[in-house]
Enzyme design. Structure first.
Site, PDB file in Angstrom:
ATOM      1  N   TYR A 144      44.318  -8.110  26.407  1.00 14.96           N
ATOM      2  CA  TYR A 144      45.766  -7.904  26.324  1.00 14.96           C
ATOM      3  C   TYR A 144      46.169  -7.864  24.858  1.00 14.96           C
ATOM      4  CZ  TYR A 144      50.799  -8.778  26.783  1.00 14.96           C
ATOM      5  OH  TYR A 144      52.172  -8.702  26.703  1.00 14.96           O
ATOM      6  N   ASP A 239      42.135  -8.068  17.290  1.00 13.84           N
ATOM      7  CA  ASP A 239      43.377  -8.697  17.712  1.00 13.84           C
ATOM      8  C   ASP A 239      43.116 -10.197  17.786  1.00 13.84           C
ATOM      9  OD1 ASP A 239      45.591  -9.753  18.865  1.00 13.84           O
ATOM     10  OD2 ASP A 239      45.679  -8.363  20.555  1.00 13.84           O
ATOM     11  N   LYS A 267      51.115 -16.081  17.159  1.00 13.35           N
ATOM     12  CA  LYS A 267      51.010 -17.439  17.702  1.00 13.35           C
ATOM     13  C   LYS A 267      50.933 -18.507  16.598  1.00 13.35           C
ATOM     14  CE  LYS A 267      49.974 -15.718  22.185  1.00 13.35           C
ATOM     15  NZ  LYS A 267      49.154 -14.677  22.744  1.00 13.35           N
TER      16      LYS A 267
END
Ligand SMILES: *Cc1c(COP(=O)(O)O)cnc(C)c1O
Length: 438
Positions: A144, A239, A267
């Site tokens: 994702y 990523d 994050k």
């Protein structure tokens, strides 16, 4: 029957917010039931509006590695807020965070701050396409990268299907440039490049996959991806929105010793405020506007509050040389304890995965190395386990296909309590399985 405060709050939220949540993963759709509405958090714990306290292994889906409401982070934010929350003009804080990031993440020479991981990967793809003057992108089934059009593509069955959009509203014309391959399958990637390598701008990968449950790269796999992309002149985008500052201080690239061309962060980099970033080789990053012609902008990007939370968090994790050894050791102790409890309940071969401050378990007795093998898991057993843990005050991500996160604030008592609760939870999951099988 009397409704709880959270049940009432959820019913009301659903009248005004689609599904009652501002991000679908919070909704408990996968596991059923009502998500607790959270009133406050501190250290390893979150407390809901009914007054229930939970040991939290979600950590806002990754950012809270130093624990919730860390005094140093909060103090820095409060002081920054008193000076104003956003100016839309440059500040010293942006350079300070950029310098920290380039120091900590081996492959990043220059970095641009954005507001979400989605924005980071979207911008990284645009940059890779501009740099290579090619249009195709390779992504992995089960990885994702946020919800923008190009990457919102599910696993195609079989090899290298053209991307089928994962959501209505995404035009085929966009996802047709997205090729999907299987995680940990070097032959498939090689075959895709052999056929259309000259058209591929980039491979984007979670170097440790955390969005199909926690799936680790097999020995040598990331090096293979690096070699193939380099051979064909495609860029390698890591990523590391989830893995950055999580599996190691320098992210998965430091852990495995692989140098991507572009890295996406998110994050932890914002310490609980909305920050993400993309960065990499100087010659590539200098193509970004206004240094170069690849346009990308953001009204609140690099705002002083968010930069302050990020700086405070990155200082905490980088100034203590024992931070990662300690947090990894805690993760290992917890996983060992959970595995022992699972065995006591007859789960001899559950798949426990961990790396750094991340862990996960699949209710499957076969190895999990990609999306298809992850999907073999017994989701009903997980859901039973999840609800039994929640009822005992342990807050895990509400899905079999999410990772779990350790924080520096989790104490040995927290870990013991979690292991103890898991005995009951594995017992309930085992009963369910034998009922279904019997
Ligand atoms: C969370 C996540 C994203 C998306 O970040 P948002 O801030 O939610 O847009 C992208 N990539 C990975 C690997 C993630 O874990």
């Amino acid at each position: 029957m009397q409704l709880t405060q959270s049940e009432q709050a959820f019913a009301e939220a659903k009248q005004y917010i689609p599904g009652g949540v501002n991000s679908p993963v919070r909704s408990f759709r996968g596991v059923g039931g009502t998500p607790p509405f959270i009133a406050r958090a501190e250290g390893s714990r979150i407390v809901d509006i009914d007054g229930n306290s939970y040991i939290d292994y979600v950590g806002s889906w990754g950012p809270m590695i130093v624990g919730h409401a860390h005094p140093q982070v909060i103090q820095a934010i409060v002081e920054a807020a008193a000076r104003g929350t956003s100016y839309g003009a440059p500040t010293l804080l942006e350079t300070e965070l950029a310098k920290l990031v380039t120091k900590l993440v081996p492959s990043i020479e220059m970095v641009r701050m954005v507001n979400s991981g989605t924005e980071a990967t979207m911008s990284a793809l645009r940059l890779a396409r501009a740099y290579t003057k090619r249009s195709k992108i390779v992504k992995y089934a089960g990885c994702y990268h946020g919800h923008h059009d190009s990457l919102l593509v599910k696993a195609g069955s079989g090899a290298t299907t053209f991307g089928v959009p994962d959501s209505p509203g995404v035009p085929d014309s966009i996802t047709q440039t997205t090729l999907t391959v299987k995680y940990n399958d070097p032959e498939e990637l090689e075959a895709v490049f052999a056929r259309q390598g000259e058209q591929i701008a980039a491979v984007i990968i979670e170097p440790v996959a955390g969005n199909m449950g926690l799936v680790l790269p097999q020995e040598g796999y990331l090096q293979k991806v690096r070699d193939i992309t380099a051979h064909y002149g495609a860029l390698l985008i890591f990523d590391e929105v989830m893995t950055g500052f999580r599996v190691a201080l320098g992210g998965a690239q430091a852990y495995y010793g692989i140098k991507p061309d572009i890295t996406c962060l998110g994050k932890i980099i914002g310490g609980g405020l909305p920050v993400a970033a993309y960065g990499g080789r100087r010659d590539i990053m200098e193509m970004v506007a206004p240094a170069g012609s690849v346009y990308q902008a953001g009204t609140l990007s690099g705002n002083p509050l968010a930069m302050t939370a990020g700086i405070a968090t990155l200082r905490l994790i980088s100034e203590d040389p024992d931070f990662y050894p300690k947090i990894s050791q805690k993760t290992a102790a917890l996983c060992a304890g959970l595995e022992a409890e699972a065995k006591k309940q007859g789960f001899d071969k559950l798949q426990f995965h961990r790396i750094g401050a991340m862990f996960g378990l699949f209710f499957s007795d076969k190895p999990v190395y990609d999306y298809d093998s992850a999907k073999q898991s017994d989701v009903q057993a997980f859901n039973t386990y999840f609800h039994a843990m929640l009822a005992q005050g342990i807050y895990l991500a509400p899905s079999q296909f999410e990772a779990a996160f350790m924080s520096a604030a989790h104490s040995d008592e927290d870990i013991k309590a979690t292991i103890a609760a898991s005995g009951e939870a594995f017992m309930q999951a085992a009963k369910l399985q034998s009922r279904l099988r019997g």
